[in-house]
Design a protein around this motif. Structure first.
Motif, PDB file in Angstrom:
ATOM      1  N   ASN A  62     -10.576   5.782  21.346  1.00  0.00           N
ATOM      2  CA  ASN A  62     -10.599   5.066  20.070  1.00  0.00           C
ATOM      3  C   ASN A  62      -9.905   5.810  18.943  1.00  0.00           C
ATOM      4  O   ASN A  62      -9.547   5.210  17.931  1.00  0.00           O
ATOM      5  N   PHE A  63      -9.698   7.121  19.099  1.00  0.00           N
ATOM      6  CA  PHE A  63      -8.969   7.862  18.074  1.00  0.00           C
ATOM      7  C   PHE A  63      -7.531   7.359  17.931  1.00  0.00           C
ATOM      8  O   PHE A  63      -6.933   7.475  16.858  1.00  0.00           O
ATOM      9  N   PHE A  64      -6.965   6.810  19.022  1.00  0.00           N
ATOM     10  CA  PHE A  64      -5.584   6.310  18.984  1.00  0.00           C
ATOM     11  C   PHE A  64      -5.534   4.785  19.001  1.00  0.00           C
ATOM     12  O   PHE A  64      -4.475   4.210  19.227  1.00  0.00           O
ATOM     13  N   SER A  65      -6.676   4.157  18.798  1.00  0.00           N
ATOM     14  CA  SER A  65      -6.733   2.696  18.789  1.00  0.00           C
ATOM     15  C   SER A  65      -6.966   2.189  17.372  1.00  0.00           C
ATOM     16  O   SER A  65      -7.772   2.747  16.624  1.00  0.00           O
ATOM     17  N   LYS A  66      -6.265   1.126  17.016  1.00  0.00           N
ATOM     18  CA  LYS A  66      -6.433   0.549  15.685  1.00  0.00           C
ATOM     19  C   LYS A  66      -7.733  -0.242  15.580  1.00  0.00           C
ATOM     20  O   LYS A  66      -8.330  -0.324  14.514  1.00  0.00           O
ATOM     21  N   HIS A  67      -8.152  -0.852  16.677  1.00  0.00           N
ATOM     22  CA  HIS A  67      -9.299  -1.749  16.633  1.00  0.00           C
ATOM     23  C   HIS A  67     -10.610  -1.058  17.026  1.00  0.00           C
ATOM     24  O   HIS A  67     -11.685  -1.522  16.650  1.00  0.00           O
ATOM     25  N   LYS A  68     -10.537   0.031  17.796  1.00  0.00           N
ATOM     26  CA  LYS A  68     -11.726   0.795  18.208  1.00  0.00           C
ATOM     27  C   LYS A  68     -12.787  -0.123  18.823  1.00  0.00           C
ATOM     28  O   LYS A  68     -13.951  -0.137  18.413  1.00  0.00           O
ATOM     29  N   VAL A  69     -12.371  -0.877  19.811  1.00  0.00           N
ATOM     30  CA  VAL A  69     -13.222  -1.914  20.399  1.00  0.00           C
ATOM     31  C   VAL A  69     -13.849  -1.403  21.689  1.00  0.00           C
ATOM     32  O   VAL A  69     -13.240  -0.661  22.449  1.00  0.00           O
ATOM     33  N   ILE A  70     -15.084  -1.830  21.932  1.00  0.00           N
ATOM     34  CA  ILE A  70     -15.738  -1.653  23.226  1.00  0.00           C
ATOM     35  C   ILE A  70     -16.288  -3.014  23.636  1.00  0.00           C
ATOM     36  O   ILE A  70     -16.849  -3.743  22.806  1.00  0.00           O
ATOM     37  N   THR A  71     -16.083  -3.392  24.882  1.00  0.00           N
ATOM     38  CA  THR A  71     -16.537  -4.697  25.345  1.00  0.00           C
ATOM     39  C   THR A  71     -18.057  -4.764  25.376  1.00  0.00           C
ATOM     40  O   THR A  71     -18.740  -3.729  25.361  1.00  0.00           O
ATOM     41  N   PHE A  72     -18.575  -5.976  25.426  1.00  0.00           N
ATOM     42  CA  PHE A  72     -20.019  -6.171  25.472  1.00  0.00           C
ATOM     43  C   PHE A  72     -20.620  -5.469  26.688  1.00  0.00           C
ATOM     44  O   PHE A  72     -21.601  -4.727  26.570  1.00  0.00           O
ATOM     45  N   HIS A  73     -20.006  -5.689  27.859  1.00  0.00           N
ATOM     46  CA  HIS A  73     -20.532  -5.067  29.082  1.00  0.00           C
ATOM     47  C   HIS A  73     -20.319  -3.557  29.071  1.00  0.00           C
ATOM     48  O   HIS A  73     -21.134  -2.798  29.609  1.00  0.00           O
ATOM     49  N   GLY A  74     -19.212  -3.114  28.451  1.00  0.00           N
ATOM     50  CA  GLY A  74     -19.003  -1.672  28.325  1.00  0.00           C
ATOM     51  C   GLY A  74     -20.064  -1.040  27.456  1.00  0.00           C
ATOM     52  O   GLY A  74     -20.522   0.087  27.725  1.00  0.00           O
ATOM     53  N   CYS A  75     -20.481  -1.749  26.404  1.00  0.00           N
ATOM     54  CA  CYS A  75     -21.541  -1.252  25.529  1.00  0.00           C
ATOM     55  C   CYS A  75     -22.867  -1.171  26.282  1.00  0.00           C
ATOM     56  O   CYS A  75     -23.629  -0.212  26.114  1.00  0.00           O
ATOM     57  N   VAL A  76     -23.127  -2.178  27.131  1.00  0.00           N
ATOM     58  CA  VAL A  76     -24.360  -2.173  27.933  1.00  0.00           C
ATOM     59  C   VAL A  76     -24.387  -0.964  28.861  1.00  0.00           C
ATOM     60  O   VAL A  76     -25.390  -0.239  28.941  1.00  0.00           O
ATOM     61  N   ILE A  77     -23.281  -0.730  29.564  1.00  0.00           N
ATOM     62  CA  ILE A  77     -23.210   0.388  30.514  1.00  0.00           C
ATOM     63  C   ILE A  77     -23.339   1.720  29.790  1.00  0.00           C
ATOM     64  O   ILE A  77     -24.055   2.628  30.240  1.00  0.00           O
ATOM     65  N   GLN A  78     -22.660   1.839  28.654  1.00  0.00           N
ATOM     66  CA  GLN A  78     -22.711   3.079  27.891  1.00  0.00           C
ATOM     67  C   GLN A  78     -24.127   3.391  27.427  1.00  0.00           C
ATOM     68  O   GLN A  78     -24.608   4.515  27.570  1.00  0.00           O
TER      69      GLN A  78
END
Length: 335
Positions: free
Chosen positions: A82-98
């Protein structure tokens, strides 16, 4: 009435709002992550291959290092991306797993640190029965309880959190998905979940209480030792664990003893770095630098590796010499 929407992704606001710091923070956390992974993997390897470290203390230490690997891997790689991403997005399922992996690792770590304090208490205060109580079968059983507790607790917390309805805002004021920040985005009534979270947080306070009682008894028992060398050795066996416990418990109490909303959320992000990066990074160094047995094991492994390299190099030299002689003989035979 709330403006509800189906959330398919979340935006992680990260550590800083200054884009100029992103590159610097990326390399700082990348270096910390690499060192953390290397140190903990070394602890896991040497605690399994060195017969001198085949004791309950190092068995639990290997489990602690594995939990630290899970904790950092669940949060830091996504933050680095996310340091190199403009949107700094995490998917819903990625958030669940994290959230699931991080919560499981932290809950299991609380219980494991408590067991490690009990292990030190038995080793110093009840040495005659120590090997009987802390047998290999008992250690495997306790490790299974730790991992089962962590994953069962995380399953409950994660499923309860993501059953909620979320409002139109999907911005998480953090660098990873954590329960308090997600509750702040929910349109549902979170009173029951917050009460249950407070009850679940009692695990942390019980762990702290048991650990403190264990160390009080350890200190009282050590004071009975007549020789200064004996007292020094006894304290040295507990000092590393005491440092780790203080670092982890103090940061967790700060994080979960007060709400993570408003201005306090910015401070929580900074303190959360202690659990996700700093503590897993320091654990291998604390246990290796202050522990003579681990240092000896590392030096033996390095010495063995060096000998193997020299032996392999000598073999390669002999093969090269034999090949050159054979080539020279064939060349002379043609003439």
């Amino acid at each position: 009435m709330y403006n509800e929407s189906i959330v398919s992704e979340f935006i992680l606001l990260g550590l800083s709002n200054a884009p100029d710091l992103d590159i610097t923070l990326f390399f700082v956390f990348l270096l910390m992550y690499v060192v953390c992974m290397t140190g903990n993997l070394i602890i896991i390897v040497i605690s399994n291959i060195d017969p001198a470290l085949n004791t309950p203390m190092y068995f639990f230490l290997g489990n602690l290092s594995f939990l630290d690997v899970l904790c950092t891997t669940s949060t830091i790689p996504n933050m680095l991306a996310n340091f190199f991403s403009k949107h700094k997005v995490i998917t819903f399922h990625g958030c669940v797993i994290q959230m699931f992996i991080f919560t499981a690792a932290m809950d299991a770590e609380f219980l494991l640190l408590t067991l490690m304090s009990i292990d030190r208490y038995l080793a110093i205060c009840n040495p005659l029965r120590y090997k009987t109580i802390m047998s290999k079968k008992s250690c495997y059983f306790m490790a299974a309880v730790v991992w089962t507790f962590g994953f069962c607790s995380s399953t409950y917390h994660t499923s309860s959190t993501f059953r909620l309805s979320f409002c139109s805002s999907n911005k998480i004021n953090h660098f990873f998905c954590e329960i308090p920040q997600l509750l702040a985005l929910s349109c549902s009534d979170t009173t029951l979940i917050e009460l249950l979270s407070v009850f679940a947080a009692s695990t942390l306070y019980i762990s702290v209480l048991v650990t403190v009682i264990s160390y009080i008894k350890i200190v009282l028992e050590i004071q009975k030792i007549n020789s200064a060398d004996g007292r020094g050795k006894a304290f040295s066996t507990c000092s590393s664990h005491a440092i780790v416990v203080t670092l982890v418990y103090s940061s967790c109490i700060f994080l979960y003893a007060k709400p993570a909303t408003g201005q306090g959320a910015n401070y929580n992000k900074e303190v959360a770095i202690l659990n996700t990066v700093v503590a897993p990074l320091l654990n291998p160094f604390i246990y290796t630098i202050r522990n003579q047995t681990v240092r000896k094991s590392l030096s033996d492994i390095l010495l063995f590796t060096r000998k193997q390299k020299n032996h392999m190099f000598q073999k390669l030299c002999k093969i090269r010499k034999a090949w050159l002689l054979a080539y020279s003989a064939c060349k002379n035979g043609r003439h």
